[in-house]
Structures are given as C-alpha cells and as structure tokens.
Write a protein that holds these residues in place. Structure first.
Motif, PDB file in Angstrom:
ATOM      1  N   VAL A 167     -12.382   1.684   1.341  1.00  0.00           N
ATOM      2  CA  VAL A 167     -10.998   2.105   1.580  1.00  0.00           C
ATOM      3  C   VAL A 167     -10.403   1.306   2.735  1.00  0.00           C
ATOM      4  O   VAL A 167     -11.040   1.134   3.775  1.00  0.00           O
ATOM      5  N   LEU A 168      -9.211   0.813   2.519  1.00  0.00           N
ATOM      6  CA  LEU A 168      -8.534   0.105   3.605  1.00  0.00           C
ATOM      7  C   LEU A 168      -7.027   0.150   3.405  1.00  0.00           C
ATOM      8  O   LEU A 168      -6.546   0.456   2.312  1.00  0.00           O
ATOM      9  N   GLY A 169      -6.313  -0.134   4.495  1.00  0.00           N
ATOM     10  CA  GLY A 169      -4.868  -0.257   4.427  1.00  0.00           C
ATOM     11  C   GLY A 169      -4.479  -1.705   4.624  1.00  0.00           C
ATOM     12  O   GLY A 169      -5.108  -2.424   5.385  1.00  0.00           O
ATOM     13  N   SER A 170      -3.455  -2.148   3.929  1.00  0.00           N
ATOM     14  CA  SER A 170      -2.915  -3.500   4.139  1.00  0.00           C
ATOM     15  C   SER A 170      -1.453  -3.490   3.708  1.00  0.00           C
ATOM     16  O   SER A 170      -1.183  -3.238   2.532  1.00  0.00           O
ATOM     17  N   PRO A 171      -0.536  -3.661   4.681  1.00  0.00           N
ATOM     18  CA  PRO A 171      -0.696  -3.810   6.122  1.00  0.00           C
ATOM     19  C   PRO A 171      -1.371  -2.566   6.715  1.00  0.00           C
ATOM     20  O   PRO A 171      -1.195  -1.467   6.201  1.00  0.00           O
ATOM     21  N   ALA A 172      -2.116  -2.796   7.790  1.00  0.00           N
ATOM     22  CA  ALA A 172      -2.990  -1.735   8.289  1.00  0.00           C
ATOM     23  C   ALA A 172      -2.418  -0.992   9.489  1.00  0.00           C
ATOM     24  O   ALA A 172      -1.698  -1.547  10.302  1.00  0.00           O
ATOM     25  N   ASN A 173      -2.773   0.237   9.536  1.00  0.00           N
ATOM     26  CA  ASN A 173      -2.618   1.066  10.715  1.00  0.00           C
ATOM     27  C   ASN A 173      -4.022   1.207  11.295  1.00  0.00           C
ATOM     28  O   ASN A 173      -4.918   1.634  10.554  1.00  0.00           O
ATOM     29  N   PRO A 174      -4.315   0.834  12.538  1.00  0.00           N
ATOM     30  CA  PRO A 174      -3.393   0.570  13.633  1.00  0.00           C
ATOM     31  C   PRO A 174      -3.139  -0.912  13.928  1.00  0.00           C
ATOM     32  O   PRO A 174      -2.357  -1.216  14.812  1.00  0.00           O
ATOM     33  N   THR A 175      -3.805  -1.846  13.216  1.00  0.00           N
ATOM     34  CA  THR A 175      -3.799  -3.231  13.697  1.00  0.00           C
ATOM     35  C   THR A 175      -2.596  -4.039  13.216  1.00  0.00           C
ATOM     36  O   THR A 175      -2.316  -5.104  13.769  1.00  0.00           O
ATOM     37  N   GLY A 176      -1.935  -3.569  12.150  1.00  0.00           N
ATOM     38  CA  GLY A 176      -0.842  -4.358  11.572  1.00  0.00           C
ATOM     39  C   GLY A 176      -1.363  -5.535  10.757  1.00  0.00           C
ATOM     40  O   GLY A 176      -0.584  -6.388  10.328  1.00  0.00           O
ATOM     41  N   ALA A 177      -2.684  -5.597  10.539  1.00  0.00           N
ATOM     42  CA  ALA A 177      -3.257  -6.736   9.821  1.00  0.00           C
ATOM     43  C   ALA A 177      -2.924  -6.665   8.338  1.00  0.00           C
ATOM     44  O   ALA A 177      -2.890  -5.590   7.740  1.00  0.00           O
ATOM     45  N   VAL A 178      -2.694  -7.842   7.769  1.00  0.00           N
ATOM     46  CA  VAL A 178      -2.462  -7.967   6.329  1.00  0.00           C
ATOM     47  C   VAL A 178      -3.634  -8.773   5.767  1.00  0.00           C
ATOM     48  O   VAL A 178      -3.884  -9.892   6.222  1.00  0.00           O
ATOM     49  N   GLN A 179      -4.347  -8.202   4.817  1.00  0.00           N
ATOM     50  CA  GLN A 179      -5.497  -8.919   4.253  1.00  0.00           C
ATOM     51  C   GLN A 179      -5.003 -10.036   3.326  1.00  0.00           C
ATOM     52  O   GLN A 179      -4.062  -9.832   2.551  1.00  0.00           O
ATOM     53  N   SER A 180      -5.637 -11.194   3.430  1.00  0.00           N
ATOM     54  CA  SER A 180      -5.204 -12.342   2.603  1.00  0.00           C
ATOM     55  C   SER A 180      -5.554 -12.094   1.135  1.00  0.00           C
ATOM     56  O   SER A 180      -6.391 -11.249   0.799  1.00  0.00           O
ATOM     57  N   ARG A 181      -4.921 -12.895   0.296  1.00  0.00           N
ATOM     58  CA  ARG A 181      -5.210 -12.790  -1.146  1.00  0.00           C
ATOM     59  C   ARG A 181      -6.698 -13.059  -1.404  1.00  0.00           C
ATOM     60  O   ARG A 181      -7.352 -12.383  -2.199  1.00  0.00           O
ATOM     61  N   GLU A 182      -7.227 -14.046  -0.666  1.00  0.00           N
ATOM     62  CA  GLU A 182      -8.639 -14.398  -0.845  1.00  0.00           C
ATOM     63  C   GLU A 182      -9.546 -13.211  -0.502  1.00  0.00           C
ATOM     64  O   GLU A 182     -10.481 -12.887  -1.237  1.00  0.00           O
ATOM     65  N   THR A 183      -9.225 -12.544   0.610  1.00  0.00           N
ATOM     66  CA  THR A 183     -10.043 -11.384   0.995  1.00  0.00           C
ATOM     67  C   THR A 183      -9.895 -10.264  -0.028  1.00  0.00           C
ATOM     68  O   THR A 183     -10.881  -9.626  -0.408  1.00  0.00           O
ATOM     69  N   MET A 184      -8.670 -10.042  -0.494  1.00  0.00           N
ATOM     70  CA  MET A 184      -8.470  -8.976  -1.485  1.00  0.00           C
ATOM     71  C   MET A 184      -9.267  -9.292  -2.763  1.00  0.00           C
ATOM     72  O   MET A 184      -9.888  -8.415  -3.349  1.00  0.00           O
ATOM     73  N   ARG A 185      -9.268 -10.572  -3.164  1.00  0.00           N
ATOM     74  CA  ARG A 185     -10.053 -10.965  -4.347  1.00  0.00           C
ATOM     75  C   ARG A 185     -11.536 -10.709  -4.093  1.00  0.00           C
ATOM     76  O   ARG A 185     -12.258 -10.207  -4.946  1.00  0.00           O
ATOM     77  N   GLY A 186     -11.973 -11.066  -2.885  1.00  0.00           N
ATOM     78  CA  GLY A 186     -13.379 -10.849  -2.525  1.00  0.00           C
ATOM     79  C   GLY A 186     -13.737  -9.372  -2.561  1.00  0.00           C
ATOM     80  O   GLY A 186     -14.788  -8.976  -3.068  1.00  0.00           O
ATOM     81  N   LEU A 187     -12.828  -8.549  -2.054  1.00  0.00           N
ATOM     82  CA  LEU A 187     -13.082  -7.100  -2.047  1.00  0.00           C
ATOM     83  C   LEU A 187     -13.181  -6.579  -3.477  1.00  0.00           C
ATOM     84  O   LEU A 187     -14.042  -5.762  -3.799  1.00  0.00           O
ATOM     85  N   ALA A 188     -12.309  -7.091  -4.341  1.00  0.00           N
ATOM     86  CA  ALA A 188     -12.325  -6.637  -5.737  1.00  0.00           C
ATOM     87  C   ALA A 188     -13.625  -7.043  -6.420  1.00  0.00           C
ATOM     88  O   ALA A 188     -14.110  -6.353  -7.316  1.00  0.00           O
ATOM     89  N   SER A 189     -14.204  -8.164  -5.972  1.00  0.00           N
ATOM     90  CA  SER A 189     -15.425  -8.651  -6.634  1.00  0.00           C
ATOM     91  C   SER A 189     -16.684  -7.909  -6.165  1.00  0.00           C
ATOM     92  O   SER A 189     -17.773  -8.158  -6.657  1.00  0.00           O
ATOM     93  N   LEU A 190     -16.534  -7.002  -5.198  1.00  0.00           N
ATOM     94  CA  LEU A 190     -17.717  -6.298  -4.685  1.00  0.00           C
ATOM     95  C   LEU A 190     -18.271  -5.283  -5.685  1.00  0.00           C
ATOM     96  O   LEU A 190     -19.322  -4.703  -5.481  1.00  0.00           O
ATOM     97  N   ASP A 191     -17.500  -5.030  -6.733  1.00  0.00           N
ATOM     98  CA  ASP A 191     -17.949  -4.112  -7.769  1.00  0.00           C
ATOM     99  C   ASP A 191     -18.075  -2.671  -7.276  1.00  0.00           C
ATOM    100  O   ASP A 191     -18.953  -1.911  -7.706  1.00  0.00           O
ATOM    101  N   VAL A 192     -17.209  -2.341  -6.337  1.00  0.00           N
ATOM    102  CA  VAL A 192     -17.096  -0.972  -5.832  1.00  0.00           C
ATOM    103  C   VAL A 192     -15.609  -0.662  -5.905  1.00  0.00           C
ATOM    104  O   VAL A 192     -14.799  -1.522  -5.546  1.00  0.00           O
TER     105      VAL A 192
END
Ligand SMILES: Cc1ncc(COP(=O)(O)O)c(C=O)c1O
Length: 380
Positions: free
Chosen positions: A168-193
């Motif tokens: 579970v994560l937020g993007s843009p995130a609270n509290p950091t304001g971080a936005v996960q890159s497309r590459e990271t989002m693709r990587g997260l999707a590939s974790l098979d969870v």
C-alpha cells in the motif's frame, strides 16, 4: 477503559490528536495557527455546494445503491479514465463516505489475521492501523529522501513472504509529497502482490511531476481516491475505490453491511464537482505552488532540513532533529507555547521520528505567522 487486546496495536492518529488539542485551546480563547491537518484552505467548488443544497431541498436524503448513484459511478469512471489514460468501467467503482472507508474495506477484503502488508515508509498514519484492525501485520519498507522516497523495489521484493497480501502506498504521498515514477510503479506492479494505491492527491502536483496511476500499470490494483483534497470537500465525506471487477461484489457486500451507502445529497455534490470543479482545482494548485515555496524557504531559514522538496500533495516533511529527537514532545511544545499546530513525524512511522510535517494548504498570512512564532520559540 483500556483498549481491548485485539485493538492494542491500533494507534492514535496524531495529526487528529494535535488538531483536537488545538480546538480545545481555541475554545479557551487562544489563537492557533493550523499547519497540522491536511485540510484545504479554499472553498469547495460553488457548483458542488449549490448541488448539495438543491438536493437537500428536493428531498434527496435517502439511501442509494450501496455502490453509489449510477451517474456518479459513471462520472468517476470517466474522470479517472481521462486523468490516467486507463480505461475504467463504472462497474469497477464503489462510492464511499470518504477515502478512509474505502481503505478499510479494501484491507478487509485482502487481509486475514496474520497476513502481511508491505508499507513503504514514511507513510500515511492510518495504513498500518487499518492492517492491524484486520489482524494483519504491517511490514515497513523504508524509503530514502536522498532517492526521492522512491520505493526500493529490491527491498520490497525481499520483504515478500507467503503471507504477503498487498503493498500500500500513496502517490503523491502524504507526508513526503513524493510522486513515484512510472518505472517504479511498473516495478511495483510486477511484484505479483496486489497494489493498493491511494491517489487522493492526484492532480495536486508542482513543476514537472507526473503522476502514474496504478490503473496504468496493473489490472489487479486497487485505487483509492476522493473529493476531500482536490475539491476541498473534506467534510462532505465522499470518496471511492476502483477495484478489479472480480473484487467488486465482495466490496459491495462489505459496504452494504458497514456503511450502507454514501449520502445521496453528498453524491450530488460530487457529480457537480466533477462537472464544474476544474477551475477551483486549478486555482488551488497555483496557490499551493506559491505557498509551498514560502514554507520550504521559511523552514530552511529556521534551520529545518528539507532533503527532498515535495512534488505533490500539500505538505513539507522536514528534518527537525537539530532541535529535538522526540517529534511528539516537540510538536506538543510548539502547540502549547507557540500556538502553532504541526504534525509529529513519528505519526508516519518510526522512519519519521525526529521529523515534523507542515501543511501548506493554509493562507499565506497563517504560514508567515506560523513560521514567525516557531522562529521565536526556537530562540531566533
Ligand atoms: C493519503 C491520505 N489518504 C486518505 C485520507 C483520508 O481521506 P478522506 O477524507 O477521503 O477520508 C487522507 C487524509 O488526510 C490522506 O492524506
């Protein structure tokens, strides 16, 4: 009465605790500057208020289909499809009384006692509490400010066990304001969870940041979103989940039992916000962009460190260890003595201890007043 043992792990939401203490001080006549809670400082779209009033006057005060008014589900699917480029079917949408109930129901669906959920951290305080409420175990995945709080995919992969049920994560995130890159989002999707992505700050980004929705990278994801932040409709309590088609029926059953439906007149306000709220959101984003600069610069001048400037949402997460290591005691002191309410970093996980979160969805006047008071409290 002490909390029963099955709820012992569920911790207070410290941003709310500080806000409630601030309310008590205000009731006693103290003027408090609020930089603690994630509450937009602008009015909801006028069309949303008018639609809500008209619906109330017309007697639209009933239960609706537990999944939401069909026209609102269709409008949400259209809006989310337009904003992400993904194709969302209205049948995937479940309208809820805020994003929070949607989060609860998604965790209830995914997590059985003893199951694990990966939580990149610093994180929104309630994620681990929702997991614990379901008898699950939150597993923190520390994210490094020096790497822009990008989720470390190797660390996430290494933390997966046969009991892992979601990340579970937020993007843009609270509290950091971080936005996960497309590459990271693709990587997260590939974790098979299953990816549970909280996109409540989507649309509130600055500079070149571009949000990649979970909907763009996986068909198995759960997306949470709502009207609180983009449209300044926190008190309306309106949000939604977008779920894989095969999960919607169970979420519907949970909604029927737990919440029945979102308020009918509030759903009418949501429809109007989607139809006519665009200019309100654009104006707010422009204002936040200025307020963000004022707050970052002001905090740095006071000696706080901001190793990574926020790309989205409306918070600055600042390293305050130069002043104190106990963030809750520090925040309480600022509230009691300087009458400035801020959120202690420990609310966002152990990785946030020694840090403070400041919200810049406040008027410029309040930001400057708050910074001035903090400066005087720190002896500047
Ligand atoms: C990341 C995140 N998710 C969810 C919520 C709760 O949103 P809602 O008002 O829609 O319940 C908040 C509120 O601060 C938030 O910051």
């Amino acid at each position: 009465m002490p909390p029963p043992t099955h709820l012992e792990g569920v911790r207070p939401f410290l941003a709310m605790e500080l806000m409630e203490r601030a309310f008590a001080l205000e009731a006693a006549g103290v003027h408090v500057v609020h930089l603690e809670i994630g509450e937009p400082d602008f009015a909801p779209p006028p069309a949303a208020v008018a639609a809500c009033q008209a619906a109330l006057a017309a007697g639209e005060t009933n239960y609706t289909d537990s999944r939401g008014l069909p026209e609102l589900r269709a409008a949400i699917a259209r809006d989310k499809s337009q904003r992400t480029g993904a194709s969302v079917d209205p049948e995937q949408v479940l309208v809820t009384s805020g994003t929070s109930p949607a989060l609860l129901m998604v965790f209830r669906l995914l997590v059985a006692p003893g199951d694990e959920v990966l939580v990149p951290t610093p994180h929104y305080p309630c994620y681990p509490n929702f997991v614990r409420l379901c008898g699950g175990v939150p597993v923190p995945i520390p994210c490094d400010p020096e790497r822009g709080y990008a989720v470390d995919l190797d660390a996430a992969r290494a933390a997966i066990t046969p009991r892992t049920r979601a990340i579970v994560l937020g993007s843009p995130a609270n509290p950091t304001g971080a936005v996960q890159s497309r590459e990271t989002m693709r990587g997260l999707a590939s974790l098979d969870v299953p990816l549970v992505c909280d996109e409540i700050y989507d649309g509130l980004v600055y500079g070149d940041a571009r949000v990649t929705s979970a909907l763009e990278v996986t068909e198995r994801g759960f997306v949470l979103d709502g009207f609180s932040k983009r449209y300044a409709m926190t008190g309306f309590r309106l949000g939604y989940a977008i779920a894989p088609p095969e999960a919607v029926r169970t979420l519907q059953i949970l909604q029927q039992n737990l919440f029945i439906s979102a308020s009918e007149f509030v759903q009418r306000a949501g429809l109007a916000a989607l139809a006519e709220g665009g200019p309100t959101v654009a104006a707010a984003r422009d204002r936040y962009a200025c307020q963000r600069r004022i707050l970052i610069d002001g905090l740095q001048e006071l000696g706080f460190e901001v190793p990574r400037e926020p790309e989205g949402a409306f918070y600055v997460f600042a390293d305050a260890r130069r002043f104190a290591t106990d963030s809750l005691a520090f925040a309480r002191g600022l509230l009691e003595r300087a009458h400035v309410a801020v959120t202690p970093g420990v609310d966002f996980g152990e990785a946030g201890e020694g840090w403070l979160r400041f919200c810049y969805a406040a008027t410029e006047e309040d930001l400057r007043e708050g910074l001035g008071r903090i400066g005087r409290e720190l002896g500047g």
